[in-house]
Design a protein around this motif. Structure first.
Motif, PDB file in Angstrom:
ATOM      1  N   LEU A  70      50.249  51.058  39.910  1.00  0.00           N
ATOM      2  CA  LEU A  70      49.760  50.972  38.536  1.00  0.00           C
ATOM      3  C   LEU A  70      48.749  49.835  38.469  1.00  0.00           C
ATOM      4  O   LEU A  70      49.107  48.669  38.593  1.00  0.00           O
ATOM      5  CB  LEU A  70      50.925  50.724  37.572  1.00  0.00           C
ATOM      6  CG  LEU A  70      52.139  51.661  37.718  1.00  0.00           C
ATOM      7  CD1 LEU A  70      53.172  51.348  36.651  1.00  0.00           C
ATOM      8  CD2 LEU A  70      51.730  53.124  37.682  1.00  0.00           C
ATOM      9  N   ARG A  71      47.462  50.181  38.248  1.00  0.00           N
ATOM     10  CA  ARG A  71      46.381  49.201  38.373  1.00  0.00           C
ATOM     11  C   ARG A  71      45.645  48.949  37.076  1.00  0.00           C
ATOM     12  O   ARG A  71      44.873  48.007  36.976  1.00  0.00           O
ATOM     13  CB  ARG A  71      45.364  49.682  39.414  1.00  0.00           C
ATOM     14  CG  ARG A  71      45.948  50.054  40.765  1.00  0.00           C
ATOM     15  CD  ARG A  71      44.959  50.911  41.542  1.00  0.00           C
ATOM     16  NE  ARG A  71      44.622  52.101  40.758  1.00  0.00           N
ATOM     17  CZ  ARG A  71      43.398  52.592  40.619  1.00  0.00           C
ATOM     18  NH1 ARG A  71      42.376  52.026  41.219  1.00  0.00           N
ATOM     19  NH2 ARG A  71      43.190  53.665  39.893  1.00  0.00           N
ATOM     20  N   PRO A  73      45.452  48.747  32.618  1.00  0.00           N
ATOM     21  CA  PRO A  73      46.280  48.449  31.440  1.00  0.00           C
ATOM     22  C   PRO A  73      46.963  49.702  30.883  1.00  0.00           C
ATOM     23  O   PRO A  73      48.097  49.628  30.402  1.00  0.00           O
ATOM     24  CB  PRO A  73      45.272  47.868  30.443  1.00  0.00           C
ATOM     25  CG  PRO A  73      44.175  47.301  31.285  1.00  0.00           C
ATOM     26  CD  PRO A  73      44.072  48.221  32.470  1.00  0.00           C
ATOM     27  N   LYS A  76      49.910  50.514  33.229  1.00  0.00           N
ATOM     28  CA  LYS A  76      50.962  49.497  33.064  1.00  0.00           C
ATOM     29  C   LYS A  76      51.659  49.663  31.710  1.00  0.00           C
ATOM     30  O   LYS A  76      52.862  49.440  31.579  1.00  0.00           O
ATOM     31  CB  LYS A  76      50.354  48.097  33.178  1.00  0.00           C
ATOM     32  CG  LYS A  76      49.696  47.792  34.523  1.00  0.00           C
ATOM     33  CD  LYS A  76      50.688  47.392  35.583  1.00  0.00           C
ATOM     34  CE  LYS A  76      51.108  45.958  35.422  1.00  0.00           C
ATOM     35  NZ  LYS A  76      49.991  45.022  35.559  1.00  0.00           N
ATOM     36  N   LEU A  79      54.698  51.729  31.444  1.00  0.00           N
ATOM     37  CA  LEU A  79      55.898  51.132  32.025  1.00  0.00           C
ATOM     38  C   LEU A  79      56.617  50.223  31.031  1.00  0.00           C
ATOM     39  O   LEU A  79      57.804  49.930  31.193  1.00  0.00           O
ATOM     40  CB  LEU A  79      55.498  50.329  33.262  1.00  0.00           C
ATOM     41  CG  LEU A  79      56.565  49.797  34.199  1.00  0.00           C
ATOM     42  CD1 LEU A  79      57.376  50.936  34.800  1.00  0.00           C
ATOM     43  CD2 LEU A  79      55.920  48.968  35.300  1.00  0.00           C
ATOM     44  N   ARG A  80      55.914  49.794  30.010  1.00  0.00           N
ATOM     45  CA  ARG A  80      56.410  48.753  29.109  1.00  0.00           C
ATOM     46  C   ARG A  80      57.796  49.046  28.538  1.00  0.00           C
ATOM     47  O   ARG A  80      58.682  48.191  28.538  1.00  0.00           O
ATOM     48  CB  ARG A  80      55.404  48.559  27.973  1.00  0.00           C
ATOM     49  CG  ARG A  80      55.743  47.469  27.003  1.00  0.00           C
ATOM     50  CD  ARG A  80      54.694  47.366  25.909  1.00  0.00           C
ATOM     51  NE  ARG A  80      53.431  46.863  26.423  1.00  0.00           N
ATOM     52  CZ  ARG A  80      53.132  45.555  26.491  1.00  0.00           C
ATOM     53  NH1 ARG A  80      54.014  44.652  26.067  1.00  0.00           N
ATOM     54  NH2 ARG A  80      51.973  45.178  26.956  1.00  0.00           N
ATOM     55  N   THR A  91      55.179  41.394  34.551  1.00  0.00           N
ATOM     56  CA  THR A  91      54.701  42.680  35.043  1.00  0.00           C
ATOM     57  C   THR A  91      53.374  43.059  34.399  1.00  0.00           C
ATOM     58  O   THR A  91      52.469  43.572  35.075  1.00  0.00           O
ATOM     59  CB  THR A  91      55.756  43.768  34.794  1.00  0.00           C
ATOM     60  OG1 THR A  91      56.977  43.385  35.447  1.00  0.00           O
ATOM     61  CG2 THR A  91      55.314  45.117  35.323  1.00  0.00           C
ATOM     62  N   MET A  92      53.230  42.801  33.119  1.00  0.00           N
ATOM     63  CA  MET A  92      51.962  43.091  32.459  1.00  0.00           C
ATOM     64  C   MET A  92      50.845  42.200  33.003  1.00  0.00           C
ATOM     65  O   MET A  92      49.679  42.598  33.056  1.00  0.00           O
ATOM     66  CB  MET A  92      52.102  42.910  30.948  1.00  0.00           C
ATOM     67  CG  MET A  92      53.016  43.931  30.263  1.00  0.00           C
ATOM     68  SD  MET A  92      52.469  45.663  30.448  1.00  0.00           S
ATOM     69  CE  MET A  92      53.767  46.307  31.528  1.00  0.00           C
ATOM     70  N   VAL A  96      48.648  44.397  39.945  1.00  0.00           N
ATOM     71  CA  VAL A  96      49.147  45.715  40.332  1.00  0.00           C
ATOM     72  C   VAL A  96      50.667  45.704  40.268  1.00  0.00           C
ATOM     73  O   VAL A  96      51.304  44.719  40.654  1.00  0.00           O
ATOM     74  CB  VAL A  96      48.712  46.095  41.768  1.00  0.00           C
ATOM     75  CG1 VAL A  96      49.283  47.452  42.176  1.00  0.00           C
ATOM     76  CG2 VAL A  96      47.198  46.100  41.903  1.00  0.00           C
ATOM     77  N   THR A  97      51.233  46.787  39.778  1.00  0.00           N
ATOM     78  CA  THR A  97      52.678  46.991  39.871  1.00  0.00           C
ATOM     79  C   THR A  97      52.924  48.290  40.624  1.00  0.00           C
ATOM     80  O   THR A  97      52.406  49.342  40.240  1.00  0.00           O
ATOM     81  CB  THR A  97      53.337  47.064  38.487  1.00  0.00           C
ATOM     82  OG1 THR A  97      53.131  45.836  37.790  1.00  0.00           O
ATOM     83  CG2 THR A  97      54.841  47.318  38.613  1.00  0.00           C
ATOM     84  N   ASN A 199      55.637  43.831  41.822  1.00  0.00           N
ATOM     85  CA  ASN A 199      54.363  43.315  41.356  1.00  0.00           C
ATOM     86  C   ASN A 199      53.582  42.761  42.542  1.00  0.00           C
ATOM     87  O   ASN A 199      54.151  42.148  43.450  1.00  0.00           O
ATOM     88  CB  ASN A 199      54.577  42.231  40.305  1.00  0.00           C
ATOM     89  CG  ASN A 199      55.141  42.794  39.011  1.00  0.00           C
ATOM     90  OD1 ASN A 199      54.843  43.920  38.635  1.00  0.00           O
ATOM     91  ND2 ASN A 199      55.967  42.016  38.330  1.00  0.00           N
TER      92      ASN A 199
END
Length: 224
Positions: A70-71, A73, A76, A79-80, A91-92, A96-97, A199
């Motif tokens: 996940l690259r 916004p 990501k 995922l919140r 994580t935010m 990358v996550t 992360n």
């Protein structure tokens, strides 16, 4: 007389033994990061990470790991809702996550990955219980290779498990795939299950916690 009893003074006289500096990078001085520098991670580096980690061994060369990087916004943000409050900000903030997951139907690729035993697919297709434990065990093992490969390539890692796996699976591997893959492919993605998150980026060393201790050899190991 020199000995190798001290791990800091391991000999590096053979071509198959890593240097002390390499061991520091991978293990002894590596840290799990919670704060990140504003420095991007390139797609080429992520590809290189996978190209390194994929050579680690798995049962019957099963290679069940599946990874989503996940690259953006937008990615990501999806995922919140699954993250625990303590893992949300870190994580935010991370460049990358990675969602480290495993494919419960990994055995469908065994005819290509394990060609010297044509019957290997049936070991797992006929035993859902064996397939499940094999996918989880070896996917987790590949997740460890992932962390080591990332560190070897100069990245810092922040692995975490404080999230709702069911929400992640629903968002990224089942209903969340409906608009991005053909309908016939949806059953395949529904068999992918998340394991942990990692992360990735360049950690802010100024915000590291003091390092926690580890157990000593005699508390963990026996020589039989």
């Amino acid at each position: 007389m020199k000995t190798n009893s001290d791990s800091e003074n391991l000999s590096t006289s053979t071509p198959h033994q890593a240097s002390a500096e390499t061991l520091d990078i991978l293990f002894r001085k590596a840290r799990s990061h919670n704060a990140w520098l504003d420095k991007p991670v390139s797609d080429d580096l992520l590809r290189g990470l996978y190209e390194a980690m994929k050579w680690g061994p798995t049962s019957a060369n099963s290679c069940p790991v599946r990874i989503l990087f996940l690259r953006t916004p937008e990615a990501k943000g999806r995922l919140r809702a699954a993250l625990s409050p303590t893992n949300l900000e870190k994580t935010m903030q991370a460049p990358v996550t990675a969602i480290i997951a495993h494919d419960m139907n990994f055995y469908e690729k065994l005819p290509r990955l394990f060609p010297h035993n044509p019957g290997a697919r049936d070991w797992f297709s006929k035993s859902p219980e064996l397939a499940e434990i094999t996918a989880f065990r070896n996917g987790t093992l590949q997740g460890a290779y992932f962390i080591l490969a990332a560190r070897a390539l100069g990245l810092d890692c922040g692995p975490l498990s404080g999230f709702d796996n069911a929400k992640v699976d629903e968002e990224f591997f089942a209903a969340g795939m409906a608009d991005t893959v053909p309908e016939d492919d949806l059953p395949r993605f529904s068999q992918i299950k998340s394991n942990f998150l990692c992360n990735l980026g360049y950690g802010d060393k100024a915000k590291l916690f003091p390092r926690s201790p580890r157990l000593e050899f005699d508390e963990v190991c026996q020589l039989l």
